[in-house]
Design a protein around this motif. Sequence first.
Motif, mmCIF file in Angstrom:
data_model
loop_
_atom_site.group_PDB
_atom_site.id
_atom_site.type_symbol
_atom_site.label_atom_id
_atom_site.label_comp_id
_atom_site.label_asym_id
_atom_site.label_seq_id
_atom_site.Cartn_x
_atom_site.Cartn_y
_atom_site.Cartn_z
ATOM 1 N N ARG A 19 0.833 -1.190 0.000
ATOM 2 C CA ARG A 19 0.000 0.000 0.000
ATOM 3 C C ARG A 19 0.877 1.252 0.000
ATOM 4 O O ARG A 19 2.022 1.226 0.451
ATOM 5 N N ASP A 47 -5.178 3.236 7.625
ATOM 6 C CA ASP A 47 -5.124 2.229 6.572
ATOM 7 C C ASP A 47 -5.459 2.821 5.198
ATOM 8 O O ASP A 47 -5.362 2.121 4.186
ATOM 9 N N TYR A 56 -3.916 0.359 -2.596
ATOM 10 C CA TYR A 56 -3.406 -0.987 -2.355
ATOM 11 C C TYR A 56 -3.074 -1.652 -3.694
ATOM 12 O O TYR A 56 -3.877 -1.627 -4.633
ATOM 13 N N VAL A 98 2.336 -4.921 2.980
ATOM 14 C CA VAL A 98 1.271 -5.158 3.948
ATOM 15 C C VAL A 98 1.240 -6.628 4.349
ATOM 16 O O VAL A 98 1.194 -6.970 5.523
#
Length: 113
Positions: free
Chosen positions: A38, A89, A93, A48
């Motif tokens: 990411r 977060d 991604y 990740v």
Amino acid sequence: QVHLVESGGGLVQPGGSLRLSCAASGSFFSINAMGWYRQAPGKERELVARINSGIRTNYADSVKGRFTISRDNAKKTVYLQMNSLKPEDTAVYYCRQEGSDYWGQGTEVTVSS
């Protein structure tokens, strides 16, 4: 030639869940390790989670216990189940065939209320 296509990103509230998918084309998917990375705005791309050709996995400390990587070799797809999502977060991604320059185009995840 390997082509990777991610999907499943979106906007989710803190504490929510998303499942990302990465569909691969090309041969030998089952023998290659795959990774999810990411990149948040203004930050470097980071690993990740990674899964080898079997079921061995490893995770960044920041996602341990919340994210799960898995793969379906018959479907040539690798997944990233993300639970208990946090604002930090938020990122684009990417999936990658480990040890190669094959990357997907990315899918955006935004965690915000």
